[in-house]
Structure formats: structure tokens, C-alpha cells
Motif scaffolding. Structure first.
Motif, mmCIF file in Angstrom:
data_model
loop_
_atom_site.group_PDB
_atom_site.id
_atom_site.type_symbol
_atom_site.label_atom_id
_atom_site.label_comp_id
_atom_site.label_asym_id
_atom_site.label_seq_id
_atom_site.Cartn_x
_atom_site.Cartn_y
_atom_site.Cartn_z
ATOM 1 N N GLY A 92 -87.340 -21.392 11.402
ATOM 2 C CA GLY A 92 -87.660 -20.404 10.390
ATOM 3 C C GLY A 92 -88.984 -20.759 9.732
ATOM 4 O O GLY A 92 -89.618 -21.771 10.053
ATOM 5 N N GLU A 93 -89.399 -19.950 8.785
ATOM 6 C CA GLU A 93 -90.663 -20.191 8.082
ATOM 7 C C GLU A 93 -90.672 -21.516 7.344
ATOM 8 O O GLU A 93 -91.725 -22.102 7.124
ATOM 9 C CB GLU A 93 -90.959 -19.043 7.118
ATOM 10 C CG GLU A 93 -91.349 -17.769 7.837
ATOM 11 C CD GLU A 93 -91.805 -16.682 6.890
ATOM 12 O OE1 GLU A 93 -92.310 -17.006 5.801
ATOM 13 O OE2 GLU A 93 -91.644 -15.506 7.251
ATOM 14 N N ASP A 94 -89.494 -22.005 6.974
ATOM 15 C CA ASP A 94 -89.398 -23.281 6.256
ATOM 16 C C ASP A 94 -89.416 -24.484 7.195
ATOM 17 O O ASP A 94 -89.356 -25.625 6.753
ATOM 18 C CB ASP A 94 -88.133 -23.310 5.401
ATOM 19 C CG ASP A 94 -86.849 -23.190 6.223
ATOM 20 O OD1 ASP A 94 -86.927 -22.986 7.458
ATOM 21 O OD2 ASP A 94 -85.767 -23.281 5.624
ATOM 22 N N GLY A 95 -89.479 -24.243 8.497
ATOM 23 C CA GLY A 95 -89.521 -25.330 9.467
ATOM 24 C C GLY A 95 -88.155 -25.856 9.869
ATOM 25 O O GLY A 95 -88.057 -26.802 10.648
ATOM 26 N N ALA A 96 -87.098 -25.265 9.358
ATOM 27 C CA ALA A 96 -85.735 -25.678 9.704
ATOM 28 C C ALA A 96 -85.191 -24.782 10.820
ATOM 29 O O ALA A 96 -85.619 -23.638 10.966
ATOM 30 C CB ALA A 96 -84.838 -25.576 8.463
ATOM 31 N N PRO A 97 -84.230 -25.302 11.612
ATOM 32 C CA PRO A 97 -83.629 -24.476 12.661
ATOM 33 C C PRO A 97 -83.075 -23.183 12.077
ATOM 34 O O PRO A 97 -82.464 -23.178 11.005
ATOM 35 C CB PRO A 97 -82.508 -25.357 13.214
ATOM 36 C CG PRO A 97 -82.978 -26.753 12.949
ATOM 37 C CD PRO A 97 -83.696 -26.670 11.622
ATOM 38 N N ALA A 98 -83.321 -22.076 12.791
ATOM 39 C CA ALA A 98 -82.890 -20.766 12.313
ATOM 40 C C ALA A 98 -82.250 -19.980 13.457
ATOM 41 O O ALA A 98 -82.710 -20.060 14.597
ATOM 42 C CB ALA A 98 -84.085 -19.988 11.758
ATOM 43 N N PRO A 99 -81.195 -19.228 13.169
ATOM 44 C CA PRO A 99 -80.574 -18.399 14.204
ATOM 45 C C PRO A 99 -81.587 -17.397 14.768
ATOM 46 O O PRO A 99 -82.423 -16.871 14.036
ATOM 47 C CB PRO A 99 -79.462 -17.658 13.457
ATOM 48 C CG PRO A 99 -79.194 -18.487 12.248
ATOM 49 C CD PRO A 99 -80.508 -19.107 11.882
ATOM 50 N N HIS A 100 -81.502 -17.163 16.074
ATOM 51 C CA HIS A 100 -82.436 -16.227 16.707
ATOM 52 C C HIS A 100 -81.779 -14.908 17.094
ATOM 53 O O HIS A 100 -82.461 -13.906 17.259
ATOM 54 C CB HIS A 100 -83.116 -16.851 17.928
ATOM 55 C CG HIS A 100 -82.168 -17.470 18.901
ATOM 56 N ND1 HIS A 100 -81.321 -16.739 19.690
ATOM 57 C CD2 HIS A 100 -81.945 -18.778 19.201
ATOM 58 C CE1 HIS A 100 -80.609 -17.558 20.452
ATOM 59 N NE2 HIS A 100 -80.959 -18.804 20.162
#
Length: 135
Positions: free
Chosen positions: A107-115
Motif C-alpha cells: 500500500g501507500e504506507d509501504g505495508a502489505p496490502a490486499p490486491h
């Protein structure tokens, strides 16, 4: 598996034995896999998380043409797993196989994000349209 990307083995790509340097090949396949992950996940923020055993089966020499192939094998909640193969277009031999390469969508925060994806796309409909901000 589709083989889209090709490279020409040049003098600067060779090791001391006069064959393709494994480090150059790994750099190329990691870049190709990142681009593939960007297209599949529709996000320019992806990172390499894991590369399984790399099996070097043959080599290439200066002037040879190689092609790299990738196929998605699993979509996780925040990740994409793929298989890679590189082959020599001149000798027709497989140069390298990697059974598992895992990329994580960020994500924009650099953490893993669901796609939100679960299937392979062969179109460019998932290509990110907003470029990352430059500072």
C-alpha cells in the motif's frame, strides 16, 4: 508459460569462464518478475519477498539470445507467486528454472496490502495509471 522478454548476451554479461554470469541473469529475471507482478496486481508498489532454489541447468555464451518466461501459480491475499524459466533461443536449452518467486503488493504506507485478484490477466487492464510521486 509465455516468453515475452528477450536479452542478448553481451561481453559485460560474462563471467571469468566466458559464459553468462549468474548474477546478471538473476537481476534480469527479478526485474522481469517485478514487471509481471505489477501488471498482474495493478500496482507499481511490489517487492520481491522470496525466491526458491534457483536451478541452473545450462549456460549461454556471448552473442546468444535468451528469453524469460513467467506464469502466476498462486494469488494470495497480498501476494503473487509465480514460476520462472529462462531458455537459450540459440541452443533451445533451458538455462534456469525457479519454482517459486513471491512478490508482495504494498500500500501507500509501504505495508502489505490486499490486491483483490485471483486469476491471471493477459491484458493490460490492471496496469497502474497513476505514476508514483517523485521528490
Amino acid at each position: 508459460m509465455n516468453f515475452y522478454s528477450r536479452k542478448w548476451v553481451r561481453p559485460e554479461d560474462l563471467n571469468a569462464n566466458g559464459t553468462l554470469f549468474g548474477g546478471s541473469l538473476l537481476r534480469w529475471i527479478d526485474e522481469e518478475a517485478a514487471i509481471y507482478a505489477i501488471v498482474q496486481l495493478g500496482n507499481h508498489r511490489v517487492v520481491t519477498k522470496f525466491i526458491s532454489e534457483v536451478n541452473f541447468e545450462a549456460s549461454a555464451r556471448q552473442g546468444d539470445l535468451i528469453e524469460m518466461g513467467l506464469v502466476a501459480t498462486r494469488f494470495g491475499r497480498t501476494s503473487l507467486t509465480m514460476r520462472a524459466e529462462v531458455r537459450n533461443m540459440i541452443t533451445r536449452k533451458t538455462i534456469l528454472t525457479i519454482e517459486r518467486m513471491v512478490f508482495v503488493n504494498l500500500g501507500e504506507d509501504g505495508a502489505p496490502a490486499p490486491h483483490g485478484y485471483s486469476t491471471i490477466t493477459y491484458e493490460r487492464d490492471r496496469m497502474p495509471t497513476i505514476q508514483p510521486a517523485t521528490e
